[in-house]
Design a protein around this motif. Structure first.
Motif, PDB file in Angstrom:
ATOM      1  N   ALA A 138       8.369  14.205   5.133  1.00 24.01           N
ATOM      2  CA  ALA A 138       7.231  13.645   5.854  1.00 24.01           C
ATOM      3  C   ALA A 138       5.994  13.605   4.964  1.00 24.01           C
ATOM      4  O   ALA A 138       5.748  14.521   4.174  1.00 24.01           O
ATOM      5  CB  ALA A 138       6.950  14.484   7.101  1.00 24.01           C
ATOM      6  N   PHE A 139       5.235  12.526   5.082  1.00 23.07           N
ATOM      7  CA  PHE A 139       3.949  12.307   4.416  1.00 23.07           C
ATOM      8  C   PHE A 139       4.066  12.068   2.914  1.00 23.07           C
ATOM      9  O   PHE A 139       3.049  12.036   2.221  1.00 23.07           O
ATOM     10  CB  PHE A 139       2.962  13.442   4.709  1.00 23.07           C
TER      11      PHE A 139
ATOM     12  N   PHE B  39       0.867  -1.177   0.000  1.00 22.49           N
ATOM     13  CA  PHE B  39       0.000   0.000   0.000  1.00 22.49           C
ATOM     14  C   PHE B  39       0.904   1.227   0.000  1.00 22.49           C
ATOM     15  O   PHE B  39       2.109   1.126   0.232  1.00 22.49           O
ATOM     16  CB  PHE B  39      -0.931   0.015   1.216  1.00 22.49           C
ATOM     17  N   GLU B  40       0.350   2.385  -0.280  1.00 25.59           N
ATOM     18  CA  GLU B  40       1.137   3.613  -0.301  1.00 25.59           C
ATOM     19  C   GLU B  40       1.290   4.128   1.126  1.00 25.59           C
ATOM     20  O   GLU B  40       0.389   4.773   1.664  1.00 25.59           O
ATOM     21  CB  GLU B  40       0.462   4.654  -1.202  1.00 25.59           C
ATOM     22  N   GLU B  41       2.418   3.837   1.740  1.00 23.86           N
ATOM     23  CA  GLU B  41       2.675   4.342   3.089  1.00 23.86           C
ATOM     24  C   GLU B  41       2.686   5.877   3.058  1.00 23.86           C
ATOM     25  O   GLU B  41       3.345   6.474   2.207  1.00 23.86           O
ATOM     26  CB  GLU B  41       4.019   3.840   3.609  1.00 23.86           C
ATOM     27  N   THR B  42       1.989   6.472   3.984  1.00 20.86           N
ATOM     28  CA  THR B  42       1.936   7.936   4.080  1.00 20.86           C
ATOM     29  C   THR B  42       1.998   8.274   5.561  1.00 20.86           C
ATOM     30  O   THR B  42       1.033   8.056   6.283  1.00 20.86           O
ATOM     31  CB  THR B  42       0.646   8.488   3.446  1.00 20.86           C
TER      32      THR B  42
ATOM     33  N   MET C 290       7.133  10.168   9.449  1.00 17.23           N
ATOM     34  CA  MET C 290       8.579  10.000   9.465  1.00 17.23           C
ATOM     35  C   MET C 290       9.222  10.442   8.154  1.00 17.23           C
ATOM     36  O   MET C 290       8.714  10.143   7.073  1.00 17.23           O
ATOM     37  CB  MET C 290       8.967   8.545   9.742  1.00 17.23           C
ATOM     38  N   GLU C 291      10.355  11.159   8.279  1.00 19.16           N
ATOM     39  CA  GLU C 291      11.200  11.441   7.121  1.00 19.16           C
ATOM     40  C   GLU C 291      12.065  10.219   6.847  1.00 19.16           C
ATOM     41  O   GLU C 291      12.334   9.421   7.748  1.00 19.16           O
ATOM     42  CB  GLU C 291      12.082  12.655   7.396  1.00 19.16           C
TER      43      GLU C 291
END
Length: 278
Positions: free
Chosen positions: A244-245, A206-209, A212-213
């Motif tokens: 991030a994000f 899945f698209e991790e969002t 964390m940098e």
């Protein structure tokens, strides 16, 4: 455990006949620095280092990734530093790609071979030397430590990845695993550096969002990586820098494992800017 390959840059300069179009990209959400960009003319020198040069892969930048810096260091035989860190409050992680490192940390000498990892707490007295006859190449992560009242600073850690069993991610059948050098439940740590391994065909499903940098350096293999809106091909020696994000996922391409060294900031509240009173 058999020795693993770790890709390390060798410098040099491309010929005048090479086409200029490449894979380097810098966007509002991520950057990709291909291994071929790490040439002699973009290396940096640092104070109090001898026989050393550094490729700066990441540095704090307003509006982008802001928590860490990451260097790829090359130290000539006999070179090193007796005063490597000049910024108070900085902690470090070192990861050896090639060569022989002697690390002096807290009055003790440690010899690190490829795959060697060292966590250096803030305020530590440390120095290092290349004790071999070939260049020493390693990653150096730097982050200003964020103290928390009631938590001590972390202790030093010196390990080699060959001493650690990778942890399989749940429900993946072993195609996705993470090598963790420190306990993820140890809240004293405000950053983690791990090794992520995908077997051919393995995916982040899945698209991790997330907050964390990341800094990701590809140690081995190749993959297609999802970065924000784009699918990007990456291979050993490439570096990815994610703010991030930034949405992220990947598909390991084979024919061998796809492995990368991963930085992320963890275990701290988000600092809140003080706004005007209502």
């Amino acid at each position: 455990m058999p020795e693993r390959p770790y890709h390390a840059p060798k410098g040099g300069l491309p010929p005048q006949t090479r086409l200029l179009t490449g894979r380097a990209v810098f966007t509002e959400a991520y950057a990709v620095i291909p291994g071929g960009c790490l040439s002699d003319i973009v290396a940096s020198l640092l104070p109090f280092w001898e026989g050393a040069r550094f490729w700066v892969l990441a540095r704090p930048m307003s509006g982008f990734a802001e928590t860490f810096s990451q260097y790829l260091a090359e130290i000539a035989p006999g070179g090193g530093s007796d005063r490597p860190e000049t910024e108070p409050g900085a902690q470090a992680v070192l990861f050896v790609l090639e060569g022989e490192m002697r690390l002096y940390l807290g009055g003790k000498a440690h010899d690190l071979a490829p795959g060697g990892y060292a966590y250096i707490p803030p305020g530590s007295d440390w120095r290092l030397r290349n004790m071999g006859e070939a260049p020493l190449r390693f990653h150096w992560f730097r982050k200003r430590y964020v103290p928390v009242e009631g938590l001590d600073a972390p202790s030093p850690v010196v390990l080699n990845e060959r001493e650690i069993a990778p942890v399989e991610m749940p429900d993946t059948g072993g195609v996705w695993a993470t090598t963790r050098f420190v306990d993820p439940d140890d809240l004293r740590h405000d950053m983690h550096v791990t090794i992520v391994t995908f077997q051919p065909g393995g995916v982040i499903p899945f698209e991790e969002t997330h907050v964390m940098e990341h800094g990701l350096y590809v140690l081995e293999g190749k993959a297609v990586y999802r970065l924000n809106r784009d699918w990007v091909e990456v291979e050993a020696g490439d570096f990815m820098w994610l703010r991030a994000f930034c949405p992220q996922a990947c598909y390991a391409g084979g024919p061998g494992p796809f492995r990368y060294l991963l930085y992320k900031d963890v275990n701290r509240h988000m600092p809140l800017a003080l706004g005007p009173c209502a």
